[in-house]
Design a protein around this motif. Structure first.
Motif, PDB file in Angstrom:
ATOM      1  N   GLY A 119       0.808  -1.215   0.000  1.00  0.00           N
ATOM      2  CA  GLY A 119       0.000   0.000   0.000  1.00  0.00           C
ATOM      3  C   GLY A 119       0.836   1.258   0.000  1.00  0.00           C
ATOM      4  N   ASP A 120       0.235   2.320  -0.520  1.00  0.00           N
ATOM      5  CA  ASP A 120       0.929   3.601  -0.625  1.00  0.00           C
ATOM      6  C   ASP A 120       0.233   4.727   0.138  1.00  0.00           C
ATOM      7  N   LEU A 121      -0.948   4.447   0.664  1.00  0.00           N
ATOM      8  CA  LEU A 121      -1.659   5.453   1.453  1.00  0.00           C
ATOM      9  C   LEU A 121      -1.414   5.142   2.928  1.00  0.00           C
ATOM     10  N   LEU A 122      -0.717   6.072   3.599  1.00  0.00           N
ATOM     11  CA  LEU A 122      -0.206   5.785   4.933  1.00  0.00           C
ATOM     12  C   LEU A 122      -1.284   5.425   5.954  1.00  0.00           C
ATOM     13  N   SER A 123      -2.426   6.103   5.892  1.00  0.00           N
ATOM     14  CA  SER A 123      -3.496   5.808   6.861  1.00  0.00           C
ATOM     15  C   SER A 123      -4.033   4.395   6.695  1.00  0.00           C
ATOM     16  N   ILE A 124      -4.064   3.934   5.464  1.00  0.00           N
ATOM     17  CA  ILE A 124      -4.582   2.583   5.216  1.00  0.00           C
ATOM     18  C   ILE A 124      -3.552   1.548   5.651  1.00  0.00           C
ATOM     19  N   VAL A 125      -2.289   1.838   5.385  1.00  0.00           N
ATOM     20  CA  VAL A 125      -1.224   0.944   5.842  1.00  0.00           C
ATOM     21  C   VAL A 125      -1.244   0.874   7.375  1.00  0.00           C
ATOM     22  N   MET A 126      -1.405   2.034   8.023  1.00  0.00           N
ATOM     23  CA  MET A 126      -1.449   2.078   9.490  1.00  0.00           C
ATOM     24  C   MET A 126      -2.525   1.145  10.042  1.00  0.00           C
ATOM     25  N   SER A 127      -3.669   1.110   9.377  1.00  0.00           N
ATOM     26  CA  SER A 127      -4.744   0.305   9.950  1.00  0.00           C
ATOM     27  C   SER A 127      -4.698  -1.161   9.510  1.00  0.00           C
ATOM     28  N   LYS A 128      -3.970  -1.475   8.443  1.00  0.00           N
ATOM     29  CA  LYS A 128      -3.981  -2.841   7.926  1.00  0.00           C
ATOM     30  C   LYS A 128      -2.709  -3.652   8.187  1.00  0.00           C
ATOM     31  N   ALA A 129      -1.566  -3.013   8.131  1.00  0.00           N
ATOM     32  CA  ALA A 129      -0.323  -3.767   8.340  1.00  0.00           C
ATOM     33  C   ALA A 129      -0.137  -4.023   9.829  1.00  0.00           C
TER      34      ALA A 129
END
Ligand code: ADP
Ligand code: MG
Lengths: 110, 141
Positions: free
Chosen positions: A30-40
């Motif tokens: 992922g490249d969108l930090l907020s989405i990475v924060m919640s998924k990784a």
């Protein structure tokens, strides 16, 4: 696994030397930090085209095992320096996110 | 429920400084970890404080981030001076963002910060005016 061994196995280029021992428990792309924060999650490998220094903050907060920068994106020196300081390995490749994901899958990470 | 926090960590957050953005959240995370808090709680607080910190950096003129430790909960308080949020319901909509293109290119501005903060909290309070924004979020331990 020692990060240098992991890099060699997958033919990825480490941006600084580290003797860190990583334990890969998953992969997130992922490249969108907020989405990475919640998924990784902890011990995940993160595949991205982002290269800005803030990727190190995300990896540090989530305690990711390493960051793989794909598509041969140029990683800023300040990003590398910060990652080195926190010992968060950054590996680079000219392959695509999909190709790297396939290699990770083939290496046994499901 | 206790009324007073046992400990408070406070940080100044500077607007537009992306090089240090995330540093305060990281200090909060490492502190909570050292206190022996459950990994899932630490993760939720890390997500909440990161999003709050980044919002102060991108959308405000500067502010403060506090992490208050109570017997039964952890509270993150974000307070800033800035333009505030005109329509809070809209701002809480997944994908809604007014972040400029220059920061979107860096991966910010997914419009998922406030929704993440709300989703990972047990208690979410937000107040905003044209002077600034105040957010108080708790996670029960
Ligand atoms: N501290 C703040 N001050 C002013 N506006 C804010 C603040 N936090 C959020 N906003 C507004 O709410 C919108 C949604 O926030 P958020 O969900 O975090 O998404 P993003 O930060 O990716 O734009 C922002 O684009 C901005 O317009
Ligand atoms: Mg945000």
């Amino acid at each position: 696994m020692i990060i240098s061994e992991f890099a060699k196995q997958l033919n990825l280029n480490p941006l600084f030397e580290s003797s860190k021992n990583i334990n890969v428990e998953g992969v997130y792309i992922g490249d969108l930090l907020s989405i990475v924060m919640s998924k990784a999650k902890q011990n995940f490998v993160w595949i991205t085209i982002q290269t800005h220094i803030n990727i190190v903050a995300v990896a540090e907060l989530l305690e990711l095992s390493c960051i793989i920068v794909v598509e041969n994106m140029e990683v800023e020196l300040e990003t590398v320096n910060k990652a080195k300081e926190l010992d968060i390995p950054i590996l680079k490749t000219n392959k695509s996110a999909y190709e790297v994901a396939c290699m990770l899958h083939d290496s046994g990470i499901k | 429920m206790t009324d007073f926090f046992l400990k408070r960590l406070s940080f100044n957050i500077v607007a537009n400084d992306f090089t240090v953005a995330g540093k305060s959240s990281s200090a909060i995370k490492n502190f909570l970890k050292s206190m022996g808090l459950e990994a899932s709680v630490v993760r939720r607080i890390a997500i909440i404080s990161y999003e709050a910190e980044i919002n102060i950096v991108i959308h405000s003129y500067g502010g403060k981030l506090h992490c208050d430790l109570y017997e039964d909960k952890i509270t993150i308080i974000s307070e800033d001076t800035g333009p505030g949020i005109a329509n809070i319901d809209l701002a809480l909509t997944e994908g809604y963002s007014t972040a400029p293109e220059s920061v979107r290119e860096l991966g910010f501005g997914a419009g998922m910060g406030l929704p993440n903060m709300k989703n990972y909290s047990d208690d979410f309070e937000i107040k905003s005016s044209s002077e600034g924004t105040f957010i108080k979020i708790s996670v029960f331990v």
